[in-house]
Design an enzyme around this catalytic site. Structure first.
Site, PDB file in Angstrom:
ATOM      1  N   ARG A 245     -45.061   1.550 -33.367  1.00  0.00           N
ATOM      2  CA  ARG A 245     -45.930   2.089 -34.414  1.00  0.00           C
ATOM      3  C   ARG A 245     -45.143   2.846 -35.488  1.00  0.00           C
ATOM      4  O   ARG A 245     -45.546   2.870 -36.650  1.00  0.00           O
ATOM      5  CB  ARG A 245     -46.993   3.011 -33.789  1.00  0.00           C
ATOM      6  CG  ARG A 245     -48.105   3.432 -34.764  1.00  0.00           C
ATOM      7  CD  ARG A 245     -49.200   4.192 -34.041  1.00  0.00           C
ATOM      8  NE  ARG A 245     -50.339   4.469 -34.898  1.00  0.00           N
ATOM      9  CZ  ARG A 245     -50.718   5.683 -35.297  1.00  0.00           C
ATOM     10  NH1 ARG A 245     -50.018   6.752 -34.907  1.00  0.00           N
ATOM     11  NH2 ARG A 245     -51.775   5.844 -36.064  1.00  0.00           N
TER      12      ARG A 245
ATOM     13  N   ILE B 212     -53.347   4.273 -41.440  1.00  0.00           N
ATOM     14  CA  ILE B 212     -53.138   3.503 -40.216  1.00  0.00           C
ATOM     15  C   ILE B 212     -54.060   4.162 -39.205  1.00  0.00           C
ATOM     16  O   ILE B 212     -54.008   5.371 -39.000  1.00  0.00           O
ATOM     17  CB  ILE B 212     -51.657   3.528 -39.764  1.00  0.00           C
ATOM     18  CG1 ILE B 212     -51.480   2.729 -38.467  1.00  0.00           C
ATOM     19  CG2 ILE B 212     -51.120   4.937 -39.628  1.00  0.00           C
ATOM     20  CD1 ILE B 212     -50.007   2.563 -38.061  1.00  0.00           C
ATOM     21  N   SER B 213     -54.968   3.394 -38.651  1.00  0.00           N
ATOM     22  CA  SER B 213     -56.042   3.955 -37.833  1.00  0.00           C
ATOM     23  C   SER B 213     -55.522   4.675 -36.600  1.00  0.00           C
ATOM     24  O   SER B 213     -54.420   4.409 -36.110  1.00  0.00           O
ATOM     25  CB  SER B 213     -57.012   2.856 -37.396  1.00  0.00           C
ATOM     26  OG  SER B 213     -57.698   2.319 -38.493  1.00  0.00           O
ATOM     27  N   GLN B 214     -56.335   5.577 -36.094  1.00  0.00           N
ATOM     28  CA  GLN B 214     -56.068   6.258 -34.830  1.00  0.00           C
ATOM     29  C   GLN B 214     -55.839   5.198 -33.752  1.00  0.00           C
ATOM     30  O   GLN B 214     -56.604   4.237 -33.644  1.00  0.00           O
ATOM     31  CB  GLN B 214     -57.264   7.121 -34.468  1.00  0.00           C
ATOM     32  CG  GLN B 214     -57.171   7.805 -33.122  1.00  0.00           C
ATOM     33  CD  GLN B 214     -58.477   8.486 -32.746  1.00  0.00           C
ATOM     34  OE1 GLN B 214     -59.467   8.401 -33.463  1.00  0.00           O
ATOM     35  NE2 GLN B 214     -58.483   9.163 -31.613  1.00  0.00           N
ATOM     36  N   PRO B 215     -54.798   5.315 -32.940  1.00  0.00           N
ATOM     37  CA  PRO B 215     -54.540   4.308 -31.904  1.00  0.00           C
ATOM     38  C   PRO B 215     -55.741   4.018 -31.008  1.00  0.00           C
ATOM     39  O   PRO B 215     -55.985   2.858 -30.659  1.00  0.00           O
ATOM     40  CB  PRO B 215     -53.369   4.926 -31.122  1.00  0.00           C
ATOM     41  CG  PRO B 215     -52.620   5.689 -32.163  1.00  0.00           C
ATOM     42  CD  PRO B 215     -53.686   6.291 -33.033  1.00  0.00           C
TER      43      PRO B 215
END
Length: 227
Positions: A45, A71-74
């Site tokens: 990431r 970048i979205s939350q995992p």
């Protein structure tokens, strides 16, 4: 083609334990699909964000990537991916390439990935990162709310931005038994919806907990200023 940590050599080794810790966090939060968790353990990431943010790369939080996008939350990426229930060899359409991280996760799961991004700067950056890491993704610069009819139908479609309504073009581009996962709602929060195409003209809809995404801009989404 999946990424190999040897490509980044020693630099990536310091992130290996952090990736495992992130996987443990996702498991604790309820992600059960071991294939999805393994994909998160494989994808670097930190390569998809600005180097100034590297120390936060494996925290379970969204991070800025420019153009007012994130970048979205995992956990969000993992939950959407889990809901897709994809299998190796399936064809997946992603709406909103962003940094390219979600596309890389889908590649690790053995799918053929098609991805659309409306911001040229993000499109070019993601293309460079994915190529560097060895992920083969079919990319397009354009309006994701219209889908990508040239390669339809798709086994699964994932939308990585919040839509005011379910874009009808995406539903039409699903294969029989295809799954569409899309956040739908207002500007402040959306509910995750999974729409399964049972047969032509017949669909099954499921809803899940609230999430918060950047708005899905396009002809079948929210209106936005021209880039």
């Amino acid at each position: 083609m999946s990424w190999n940590s040897d490509k980044s050599g020693k630099r990536d080794l310091k992130f290996k334990k952090r990736r495992q810790k992130l996987v443990d966090t996702l498991r604790d939060k309820g992600i059960q699909d071991e294939r999805v968790l393994e994909a998160f353990n494989m994808v670097p990431r930190h390569e998809f964000i600005d180097t100034a943010l590297e120390d936060r790369a494996y925290k379970d939080t969204a991070l800025p990537i420019g153009k007012d996008q994130t970048i979205s939350q995992p956990y969000t990426v993992a939950r959407q991916t889990e809901l897709l229930e994809i299998m190796p060899g399936e064809k997946v359409l992603e709406i909103g390439t962003g940094s390219g991280y979600q596309a890389a996760i889908l590649c690790e799961l053995g799918t053929t990935v098609y991805s659309i991004e409306r911001h040229e700067e993000l499109y070019e950056r993601a293309r460079a990162i994915l190529k560097k890491l060895g992920y083969r993704v079919h990319q397009k610069l354009g309006d994701g709310t219209l889908g990508w009819s040239a390669y339809a139908p798709y086994d699964a479609i994932v939308v990585t931005a919040g839509a005011p309504v379910v874009p009808e073009d995406l539903v039409e581009q699903l294969q029989i038994n295809g799954r569409l996962v899309v956040p739908v709602g207002g500007a402040q929060k959306q509910e995750m919806q999974r729409i399964i195409k049972i047969r032509e003209g017949e669909f099954e809809k499921e809803t899940y907990h609230d999430f918060k995404f950047v708005p899905l801009i396009g002809k079948k989404g929210w209106k936005g200023e021209d880039d």
